[in-house]
Motif scaffolding. Structure first.
Motif, PDB file in Angstrom:
ATOM      1  N   SER A 184       3.653 -21.931   7.426  1.00  0.00           N
ATOM      2  CA  SER A 184       2.432 -21.185   7.168  1.00  0.00           C
ATOM      3  C   SER A 184       2.355 -19.957   8.083  1.00  0.00           C
ATOM      4  O   SER A 184       2.781 -19.976   9.230  1.00  0.00           O
ATOM      5  CB  SER A 184       1.243 -22.107   7.409  1.00  0.00           C
ATOM      6  N   SER A 185       1.830 -18.898   7.549  1.00  0.00           N
ATOM      7  CA  SER A 185       1.705 -17.700   8.374  1.00  0.00           C
ATOM      8  C   SER A 185       0.283 -17.576   8.915  1.00  0.00           C
ATOM      9  O   SER A 185      -0.098 -16.582   9.501  1.00  0.00           O
ATOM     10  CB  SER A 185       2.072 -16.464   7.559  1.00  0.00           C
ATOM     11  N   GLU A 186      -0.492 -18.627   8.716  1.00  0.00           N
ATOM     12  CA  GLU A 186      -1.886 -18.584   9.153  1.00  0.00           C
ATOM     13  C   GLU A 186      -1.990 -18.547  10.689  1.00  0.00           C
ATOM     14  O   GLU A 186      -1.203 -19.172  11.376  1.00  0.00           O
ATOM     15  CB  GLU A 186      -2.594 -19.842   8.644  1.00  0.00           C
ATOM     16  N   VAL A 187      -2.956 -17.795  11.161  1.00  0.00           N
ATOM     17  CA  VAL A 187      -3.222 -17.782  12.600  1.00  0.00           C
ATOM     18  C   VAL A 187      -4.415 -18.708  12.848  1.00  0.00           C
ATOM     19  O   VAL A 187      -5.491 -18.513  12.277  1.00  0.00           O
ATOM     20  CB  VAL A 187      -3.527 -16.351  13.100  1.00  0.00           C
ATOM     21  N   THR A 188      -4.191 -19.716  13.677  1.00  0.00           N
ATOM     22  CA  THR A 188      -5.209 -20.749  13.882  1.00  0.00           C
ATOM     23  C   THR A 188      -5.521 -20.879  15.361  1.00  0.00           C
ATOM     24  O   THR A 188      -4.601 -20.913  16.187  1.00  0.00           O
ATOM     25  CB  THR A 188      -4.684 -22.113  13.368  1.00  0.00           C
ATOM     26  N   ALA A 189      -6.795 -20.958  15.693  1.00  0.00           N
ATOM     27  CA  ALA A 189      -7.168 -21.201  17.093  1.00  0.00           C
ATOM     28  C   ALA A 189      -7.496 -22.675  17.261  1.00  0.00           C
ATOM     29  O   ALA A 189      -8.442 -23.184  16.660  1.00  0.00           O
ATOM     30  CB  ALA A 189      -8.366 -20.348  17.481  1.00  0.00           C
ATOM     31  N   LEU A 190      -6.678 -23.379  18.051  1.00  0.00           N
ATOM     32  CA  LEU A 190      -6.975 -24.770  18.380  1.00  0.00           C
ATOM     33  C   LEU A 190      -7.843 -24.753  19.633  1.00  0.00           C
ATOM     34  O   LEU A 190      -7.431 -24.211  20.657  1.00  0.00           O
ATOM     35  CB  LEU A 190      -5.692 -25.564  18.640  1.00  0.00           C
ATOM     36  N   VAL A 191      -9.028 -25.313  19.531  1.00  0.00           N
ATOM     37  CA  VAL A 191      -9.953 -25.277  20.666  1.00  0.00           C
ATOM     38  C   VAL A 191     -10.313 -26.705  21.064  1.00  0.00           C
ATOM     39  O   VAL A 191     -10.955 -27.422  20.299  1.00  0.00           O
ATOM     40  CB  VAL A 191     -11.232 -24.481  20.314  1.00  0.00           C
ATOM     41  N   ASP A 192      -9.842 -27.121  22.232  1.00  0.00           N
ATOM     42  CA  ASP A 192     -10.130 -28.473  22.716  1.00  0.00           C
ATOM     43  C   ASP A 192     -11.269 -28.405  23.725  1.00  0.00           C
ATOM     44  O   ASP A 192     -11.131 -27.800  24.781  1.00  0.00           O
ATOM     45  CB  ASP A 192      -8.879 -29.073  23.376  1.00  0.00           C
ATOM     46  N   ILE A 193     -12.391 -29.010  23.370  1.00  0.00           N
ATOM     47  CA  ILE A 193     -13.543 -29.013  24.279  1.00  0.00           C
ATOM     48  C   ILE A 193     -13.616 -30.375  24.954  1.00  0.00           C
ATOM     49  O   ILE A 193     -14.044 -31.360  24.351  1.00  0.00           O
ATOM     50  CB  ILE A 193     -14.858 -28.683  23.538  1.00  0.00           C
ATOM     51  N   GLY A 194     -13.142 -30.445  26.180  1.00  0.00           N
ATOM     52  CA  GLY A 194     -13.166 -31.703  26.920  1.00  0.00           C
ATOM     53  C   GLY A 194     -14.449 -31.834  27.708  1.00  0.00           C
ATOM     54  O   GLY A 194     -15.437 -31.134  27.439  1.00  0.00           O
ATOM     55  N   ALA A 195     -14.438 -32.727  28.685  1.00  0.00           N
ATOM     56  CA  ALA A 195     -15.623 -32.920  29.508  1.00  0.00           C
ATOM     57  C   ALA A 195     -15.806 -31.731  30.458  1.00  0.00           C
ATOM     58  O   ALA A 195     -16.900 -31.178  30.583  1.00  0.00           O
ATOM     59  CB  ALA A 195     -15.497 -34.217  30.291  1.00  0.00           C
ATOM     60  N   ASN A 196     -14.717 -31.328  31.099  1.00  0.00           N
ATOM     61  CA  ASN A 196     -14.810 -30.276  32.127  1.00  0.00           C
ATOM     62  C   ASN A 196     -13.986 -29.043  31.840  1.00  0.00           C
ATOM     63  O   ASN A 196     -13.918 -28.136  32.666  1.00  0.00           O
ATOM     64  CB  ASN A 196     -14.360 -30.849  33.474  1.00  0.00           C
ATOM     65  N   LEU A 197     -13.309 -29.060  30.716  1.00  0.00           N
ATOM     66  CA  LEU A 197     -12.327 -28.028  30.453  1.00  0.00           C
ATOM     67  C   LEU A 197     -12.305 -27.726  28.964  1.00  0.00           C
ATOM     68  O   LEU A 197     -12.374 -28.634  28.142  1.00  0.00           O
ATOM     69  CB  LEU A 197     -10.966 -28.614  30.849  1.00  0.00           C
ATOM     70  N   THR A 198     -12.191 -26.434  28.649  1.00  0.00           N
ATOM     71  CA  THR A 198     -12.006 -26.069  27.247  1.00  0.00           C
ATOM     72  C   THR A 198     -10.711 -25.270  27.181  1.00  0.00           C
ATOM     73  O   THR A 198     -10.508 -24.351  27.976  1.00  0.00           O
ATOM     74  CB  THR A 198     -13.194 -25.226  26.747  1.00  0.00           C
ATOM     75  N   ASN A 199      -9.824 -25.668  26.288  1.00  0.00           N
ATOM     76  CA  ASN A 199      -8.547 -24.974  26.170  1.00  0.00           C
ATOM     77  C   ASN A 199      -8.430 -24.337  24.794  1.00  0.00           C
ATOM     78  O   ASN A 199      -8.696 -24.983  23.784  1.00  0.00           O
ATOM     79  CB  ASN A 199      -7.391 -25.956  26.406  1.00  0.00           C
ATOM     80  N   ILE A 200      -8.068 -23.063  24.801  1.00  0.00           N
ATOM     81  CA  ILE A 200      -7.897 -22.348  23.535  1.00  0.00           C
ATOM     82  C   ILE A 200      -6.425 -22.020  23.381  1.00  0.00           C
ATOM     83  O   ILE A 200      -5.802 -21.458  24.281  1.00  0.00           O
ATOM     84  CB  ILE A 200      -8.724 -21.056  23.533  1.00  0.00           C
ATOM     85  N   ASN A 201      -5.871 -22.396  22.258  1.00  0.00           N
ATOM     86  CA  ASN A 201      -4.458 -22.157  22.000  1.00  0.00           C
ATOM     87  C   ASN A 201      -4.350 -21.533  20.609  1.00  0.00           C
ATOM     88  O   ASN A 201      -4.651 -22.190  19.618  1.00  0.00           O
ATOM     89  CB  ASN A 201      -3.709 -23.494  22.061  1.00  0.00           C
ATOM     90  N   ILE A 202      -3.962 -20.266  20.576  1.00  0.00           N
ATOM     91  CA  ILE A 202      -3.893 -19.600  19.278  1.00  0.00           C
ATOM     92  C   ILE A 202      -2.469 -19.703  18.734  1.00  0.00           C
ATOM     93  O   ILE A 202      -1.520 -19.219  19.352  1.00  0.00           O
ATOM     94  CB  ILE A 202      -4.366 -18.134  19.368  1.00  0.00           C
ATOM     95  N   LEU A 203      -2.345 -20.387  17.623  1.00  0.00           N
ATOM     96  CA  LEU A 203      -1.038 -20.575  16.994  1.00  0.00           C
ATOM     97  C   LEU A 203      -0.824 -19.473  15.972  1.00  0.00           C
ATOM     98  O   LEU A 203      -1.606 -19.313  15.034  1.00  0.00           O
ATOM     99  CB  LEU A 203      -0.966 -21.920  16.270  1.00  0.00           C
ATOM    100  N   ASP A 204       0.233 -18.711  16.212  1.00  0.00           N
ATOM    101  CA  ASP A 204       0.571 -17.612  15.318  1.00  0.00           C
ATOM    102  C   ASP A 204       1.892 -18.006  14.662  1.00  0.00           C
ATOM    103  O   ASP A 204       2.901 -18.118  15.349  1.00  0.00           O
ATOM    104  CB  ASP A 204       0.716 -16.333  16.174  1.00  0.00           C
ATOM    105  N   LYS A 205       1.881 -18.262  13.396  1.00  0.00           N
ATOM    106  CA  LYS A 205       3.054 -18.792  12.667  1.00  0.00           C
ATOM    107  C   LYS A 205       3.603 -20.035  13.352  1.00  0.00           C
ATOM    108  O   LYS A 205       4.812 -20.195  13.549  1.00  0.00           O
ATOM    109  CB  LYS A 205       4.143 -17.730  12.519  1.00  0.00           C
ATOM    110  N   GLY A 206       2.718 -20.896  13.733  1.00  0.00           N
ATOM    111  CA  GLY A 206       3.121 -22.179  14.299  1.00  0.00           C
ATOM    112  C   GLY A 206       3.516 -22.146  15.775  1.00  0.00           C
ATOM    113  O   GLY A 206       3.852 -23.177  16.349  1.00  0.00           O
ATOM    114  N   VAL A 207       3.484 -20.951  16.393  1.00  0.00           N
ATOM    115  CA  VAL A 207       3.903 -20.851  17.802  1.00  0.00           C
ATOM    116  C   VAL A 207       2.737 -20.331  18.639  1.00  0.00           C
ATOM    117  O   VAL A 207       1.965 -19.481  18.179  1.00  0.00           O
ATOM    118  CB  VAL A 207       5.088 -19.856  17.938  1.00  0.00           C
ATOM    119  N   THR A 208       2.631 -20.815  19.877  1.00  0.00           N
ATOM    120  CA  THR A 208       1.565 -20.343  20.761  1.00  0.00           C
ATOM    121  C   THR A 208       1.655 -18.828  20.961  1.00  0.00           C
ATOM    122  O   THR A 208       2.662 -18.323  21.452  1.00  0.00           O
ATOM    123  CB  THR A 208       1.657 -21.034  22.134  1.00  0.00           C
ATOM    124  N   GLY A 209       0.609 -18.113  20.560  1.00  0.00           N
ATOM    125  CA  GLY A 209       0.599 -16.676  20.756  1.00  0.00           C
ATOM    126  C   GLY A 209      -0.251 -16.301  21.952  1.00  0.00           C
ATOM    127  O   GLY A 209      -0.104 -15.242  22.545  1.00  0.00           O
TER     128      GLY A 209
END
Ligand SMILES: Nc1ncnc2c1ncn2[C@@H]1O[C@H](COP(=O)(O)OP(=O)(O)OP(=O)(O)O)[C@@H](O)[C@H]1O
Ligand SMILES: [Mg+2]
Length: 357
Positions: A184-209
Motif C-alpha cells: 500500500s502506498s498509504e501514509v498512516t500515522a500510528l499513534v500509541d497513547i499510553g499512560a505516560n507516553l504518546t508515540n507517533i510513528n508515521i508509516l510511509d509505504k510501510g516504512v517509518t518516515g
C-alpha cells in the motif's frame, strides 16, 4: 511439517501503566491466541521512563504468568520513551565495508547521547529520491542502560529475554500483520497513547518516515480530573473509565473535563503530523490515523483527534487477523481491551529463530 511456522516468543510489554502478555499457539498455519492478560502497575513504579521499583514489576510479571498458566520461557520485550531515538537520515552513498563506520559518525549528529552508551541499529531504505548520490537510512539508538534494566527484570522473573524490541516497531509489526500494508502506498500515522507516553510513528509505504514521542499520555487526563474535582487518583481513574466517582461529579461535567485535557493531546498529535507534512523529505500526506494504547479508550478521543487534524481516525484491532477461540476467551473482554494489547501482540508475533534443542 516442512512448512510449519517457526515458533513464536511470549510477548511482554512492560508499560508504565500496566504490563501485558500475549502468547500465540505454535501450531497451524494462522496465528491463534493462546493467552492474553494484563496487570495494572501503581503509578510510582515507572516514572519518566525510569524503573523505580523493579521488584514490583518482577512480582507483577510472575503473578500474571502464574494466573495465565504461561509455559513459554522465551520472551520478546520492548523499550520506549526517551531512551529510544528513531531518526530518518541521509548519507552519502558508501560501500558495504565502510557503512558501519559512516553510520557511527552520522549517528553522533543525530543522537543526543554518548554514542558509546547506546546500541545502534540501522536500516537502509534506498537511494534518496531527489539525489541518487545519497541514500536514506533509519537510525535506531537505544540507551544500553535501559536495555540492561529490562533484561535484568525479565531474567529476575525467571524468563529468557531473546529479543529486546522497541514499542514503535512492535506496533508497526502488529499493524502490518493485521492491515496488510506492504503494497500500500498509504501514509498512516500510528499513534500509541499510553499512560505516560504518546508515540507517533508515521508509516510511509510501510516504512517509518517519522517518529516522535510526546512526553505525556492518558495519565494527564487522570491528573486533570483529580485537580478539577478534588479526587483521589483511583477515583479519577474510575471516572475516566466511565464509572461515576461520586455523586458530586456529573457525567456531563466529567466528559467536558476529559475532553479539555484530551484536547492538548490532540493538538500535540496534530503538530507532529504538520511537522511531517512540512518536512522537505516527503510529499506524502497522512491519510489515516490509527490509535492504540489505553488512551485510545478515552471517551470521544478518536472523534476529537479526527476533527482536530481533519484526518480519518480509527482505533486499532490488533487481533483482526488472529483467531480467538471462543471457548477460551470472552470475546467482549478481548474487544474492550484490544487497543492496550497492540504492542504486546507485535512482540508475540516475533519468531524465535534461535536454535533450540
Ligand atoms: N477503558 C478505559 N477508558 C479510559 N482510559 C483507559 C481505559 N483503559 C485504560 N485506560 C488508560 O490507559 C492508560 C494505560 O494505557 P496503556 O496500557 O497503553 O499504557 P502503558 O503502555 O502501560 O503506558 P506507557 O506506554 O505510557 O508506558 C492508563 O492511563 C489508563 O487509565
Ligand atoms: Mg505502552
Amino acid at each position: 511439517m516442512l512448512f510449519k511456522k517457526s515458533k513464536t516468543l511470549l510477548g511482554l510489554n512492560i508499560g508504565s501503566g500496566s504490563i501485558k502478555m500475549v502468547e500465540f499457539k505454535d501450531t497451524g498455519s494462522v496465528y491463534t491466541l493462546n493467552n492474553f492478560g494484563m496487570a495494572v502497575l501503581p503509578p510510582d513504579v515507572i516514572v519518566d521512563g525510569t524503573i523505580m521499583d523493579s521488584g514490583a514489576i518482577v512480582n507483577a510479571i510472575n503473578s500474571l504468568a502464574a494466573n495465565l498458566k504461561i509455559k513459554k520461557k522465551r520472551i520478546c520485550t520492548s523499550v520506549a520513551g526517551h531512551s529510544v531515538i528513531i531518526k530518518k537520515a541521509t548519507l552519502p552513498k558508501v560501500d558495504e565495508s565502510t557503512i558501519e563506520l559512516t553510520i557511527q559518525q552520522e549517528a553522533t549528529q543525530h543522537i543526543p547521547y554518548d554514542i558509546n552508551d547506546v546500541n545502534l541499529d540501522f536500516q537502509i531504505l534506498g537511494p534518496c529520491p531527489d539525489n541518487p548520490e545519497q541514500m536514506e537510512i533509519i537510525l535506531v539508538a537505544v540507551k544500553r542502560e535501559t536495555i540492561n534494566d529490562y533484561l535484568g527484570i525479565v531474567e529476575e522473573a525467571g524468563f529468557v529475554p531473546v529479543v529486546v524490541d522497541v514499542d514503535t516497531f512492535a506496533l508497526s509489526n502488529t499493524y502490518e500483520y493485521n492491515y496488510e500494508t506492504e503494497n500500500s502506498s498509504e501514509v498512516t500515522a500510528l499513534v500509541d497513547i499510553g499512560a505516560n507516553l504518546t508515540n507517533i510513528n508515521i508509516l510511509d509505504k510501510g516504512v517509518t518516515g517519522f517518529s516522535r514521542n510526546i512526553t505525556f499520555g492518558s495519565r494527564l487526563i487522570t491528573e486533570h480530573l483529580q485537580k478539577k474535582f478534588s479526587l483521589s487518583y483511583d477515583h479519577a481513574e474510575a471516572l475516566k473509565h466511565g464509572c461515576p466517582a461520586n455523586s458530586r461529579v456529573s457525567q456531563v461535567a466529567a466528559l467536558a473535563a476529559i475532553s479539555e485535557s484530551a484536547f492538548s493531546l490532540a493538538n500535540e498529535i496534530d503538530k507532529a503530523i504538520e511537522f511531517f507534512h512540512n518536512s522537505a523529505v516527503t510529499e506524502g500526506r497522512v491519510e489515516k490515523i490509527v490509535l492504540s494504547g489505553g488512551g485510545a479508550k478515552t471517551p470521544g478521543i478518536a472523534q476529537l483527534i479526527k476533527q482536530n487534524a481533519g484526518i480519518d481516525t480509527e482505533i486499532i484491532n490488533p487481533f483482526r487477523n488472529i483467531i480467538i477461540p471462543e471457548k477460551n476467551f470472552d470475546q467482549e473482554y478481548i474487544r474492550e481491551i484490544a487497543p492496550l494489547a497492540a504492542v504486546a501482540t507485535g512482540l508475540a508475533l516475533r519468531s524465535d529463530e534461535a536454535v533450540r534443542r
